[in-house]
Scaffold this active site. Structure first.
Site, PDB file in Angstrom:
ATOM      1  N   LYS A 189      20.705  41.615   7.728  1.00  0.00           N
ATOM      2  CA  LYS A 189      20.816  40.316   7.073  1.00  0.00           C
ATOM      3  C   LYS A 189      19.609  39.681   6.631  1.00  0.00           C
ATOM      4  O   LYS A 189      18.444  40.195   6.320  1.00  0.00           O
ATOM      5  CB  LYS A 189      21.528  39.279   8.240  1.00  0.00           C
ATOM      6  CG  LYS A 189      22.817  39.860   8.702  1.00  0.00           C
ATOM      7  CD  LYS A 189      23.878  39.537   8.071  1.00  0.00           C
ATOM      8  CE  LYS A 189      25.039  40.460   8.384  1.00  0.00           C
ATOM      9  NZ  LYS A 189      25.971  40.266   9.397  1.00  0.00           N
TER      10      LYS A 189
HETATM   11  C1  LIG Z   1      27.075  40.442  10.066  1.00  0.00           C
HETATM   12  C2  LIG Z   1      28.390  39.557  10.299  1.00  0.00           C
HETATM   13  C3  LIG Z   1      28.993  39.026  11.580  1.00  0.00           C
HETATM   14  C4  LIG Z   1      28.629  39.589  12.682  1.00  0.00           C
HETATM   15  O1  LIG Z   1      27.239  39.420  13.027  1.00  0.00           O
HETATM   16  P1  LIG Z   1      26.598  40.168  14.186  1.00  0.00           P
HETATM   17  O2  LIG Z   1      25.205  39.557  14.399  1.00  0.00           O
HETATM   18  O3  LIG Z   1      26.251  41.601  13.645  1.00  0.00           O
HETATM   19  O4  LIG Z   1      27.477  40.246  15.255  1.00  0.00           O
HETATM   20  C5  LIG Z   1      30.099  38.293  11.508  1.00  0.00           C
HETATM   21  N1  LIG Z   1      30.609  37.668  10.188  1.00  0.00           N
HETATM   22  C6  LIG Z   1      29.995  38.366   8.992  1.00  0.00           C
HETATM   23  C7  LIG Z   1      30.645  37.683   7.545  1.00  0.00           C
HETATM   24  C8  LIG Z   1      29.053  39.165   9.043  1.00  0.00           C
HETATM   25  O5  LIG Z   1      28.546  39.647   7.704  1.00  0.00           O
END
Ligand SMILES: *Cc1c(COP(=O)(O)O)cnc(C)c1O
Length: 384
Positions: A189
């Site tokens: 991210k």
């Molecule tokens: C990555 C993601 C999540 C979950 O995030 P984590 O930190 O991996 O639990 C939820 N929603 C979206 C749209 C994502 O891309």
């Protein structure tokens, strides 16, 4: 040839020093680094309350609980997202349903939402929570969603996992319109803590509820206790909570990364704009850039203009073979085997399905070179 990934974390010597400092300190968890990281994100996104968590999936779960999701309640989200956006409702025993996307923005369609709400009102089956998703880092049309929320009485839980640093109508996402917003700090991210997430809100009561639940439902605050505390050892469990805490090791990495966010965001934006210039007029459907929003550019997604799934899949395989880490964000959630068993199927959300058939995520991360980008564009060819 080394593979060019679709995303890659940027870890600097400063990041490593920040983590090492925590490892040498008295607190690996529940120490000062978490509080500091929470404060910094609160300032960046202009929100009063922030809660650092083990990951964004935990944040979505706690947000759903705090907003009242449970058996007999209904939650809606979009099918074009990561499965966690929908799973969080099911964790709480709520019913899940989806709203189709707008094919131009690929985000929750406000028109589809309005129509579905009107029908749900007639049937007496209105949702209590809607989860819009800022896919690729582009904020949803939150003002319009808020208007519908005020009219129909649902809560807005913004899944801003892709959108750290993005703005809507000049304000940071999560600061207005949403009751709770969540961010992810997974390795791919915008910034990373390895695994990590954050729930943010302007509402003190929601923040307190989530904080209680993120650490076993336990309080050490005498004001909230039912009994007079007999000694300093005393705590009370007031609710059935979880251990969803972030460690200080993760938070220190988060703070160090956050300090570089403006520069990393500018690099992402420049690369995204360059993709737009290089790919113009080649038959690809390119990301929308509404004038009232600034994307965080977590992902750069193109769609085949000829809507040819077989050619998309063929190109996908060729690019992977050539060492280009293309990806797909996302196949519709409602077509996952688990969700089909809940009764969803092909044809339910046609725009989400068409997007899943023609989209490709191109590599995009701050350290990517123009040379890398030129190679991606050359291999991609024409989209129609
Ligand atoms: C990555 C993601 C999540 C979950 O995030 P984590 O930190 O991996 O639990 C939820 N929603 C979206 C749209 C994502 O891309």
């Amino acid at each position: 040839m080394t593979t060019l990934p679709y995303s890659r974390q940027a870890i600097t010597p400063d990041d490593i020093d920040a983590v090492a400092q925590v490892l040498r300190s008295a607190f690996l968890t529940q120490g000062p680094a978490v509080e500091r990281f929470e404060r910094e994100v609160a300032e960046l996104h202009g929100v009063a309350h922030t809660l650092a968590l083990a990951n964004a999936t935990c944040a979505l779960h706690l947000a759903c609980l705090a907003l009242g999701a449970g058996p007999g309640t209904i939650v809606w989200t979009v099918s074009t997202s990561f499965v966690a956006s929908a799973n969080c409702a099911l964790y709480c025993g709520a019913d899940i349903d989806f709203v189709d996307i707008d094919p131009a923005t690929r985000l929750l369609s406000v028109e589809a939402l309005a129509a579905k709400l009107a029908a749900a009102e007639r049937d007496g089956k209105l949702p209590s929570i809607i989860i819009p998703v800022d896919l690729t880092g582009l904020p949803c049309d939150y003002a319009a969603i808020r208007q519908l929320a005020d009219r129909y009485g649902f809560k807005v839980l913004a899944d801003c996992s892709h959108a750290l640093g993005a703005t809507y109508q000049g304000h940071p996402v999560g600061s207005r319109y949403a009751d709770i917003a969540v961010f992810s700090f997974h390795a791919v991210k915008i910034i990373t803590t390895g695994e990590g997430g954050m729930a943010v809100t302007q509402d003190a009561a929601l923040a307190e509820r989530m904080r209680l639940l993120h650490s076993h439902g336990i309080t050490r605050d005498p004001v909230r206790m039912e009994a007079e505390p007999p000694g300093g050892y005393y705590y009370e469990q007031l609710a059935l909570g979880y251990n969803y805490r972030m460690t200080d090791i993760q938070a220190a990495l988060g703070s160090s990364q956050l300090a570089r966010l403006p520069r990393m965001a500018a690099e992402r934006r420049m690369l995204a704009e360059r993709y737009g210039e290089l790919l113009a007029g080649r038959g690809w459907l390119l990301p929308a850039m509404p004038a009232d929003r600034r994307s965080a550019w977590h992902l750069y997604v193109v769609e085949r203009g000829d809507n040819n799934r077989a050619r998309r899949d063929e190109l996908f395989g060729q690019m992977r073979e050539a060492g280009i880490g293309v990806n797909l964000h996302y196949l519709p959630i409602h077509l996952q085997p688990y969700y089909r068993k809940l009764g969803f199927g092909p044809g339910d959300f046609p725009h989400a399905e068409r997007y899943g058939e023609r989209a490709i995520t191109l590599p995009l991360f701050p350290a990517m070179t123009h040379e890398d980008q030129d190679r991606v564009v050359a291999l991609l060819g024409h989209g129609a």
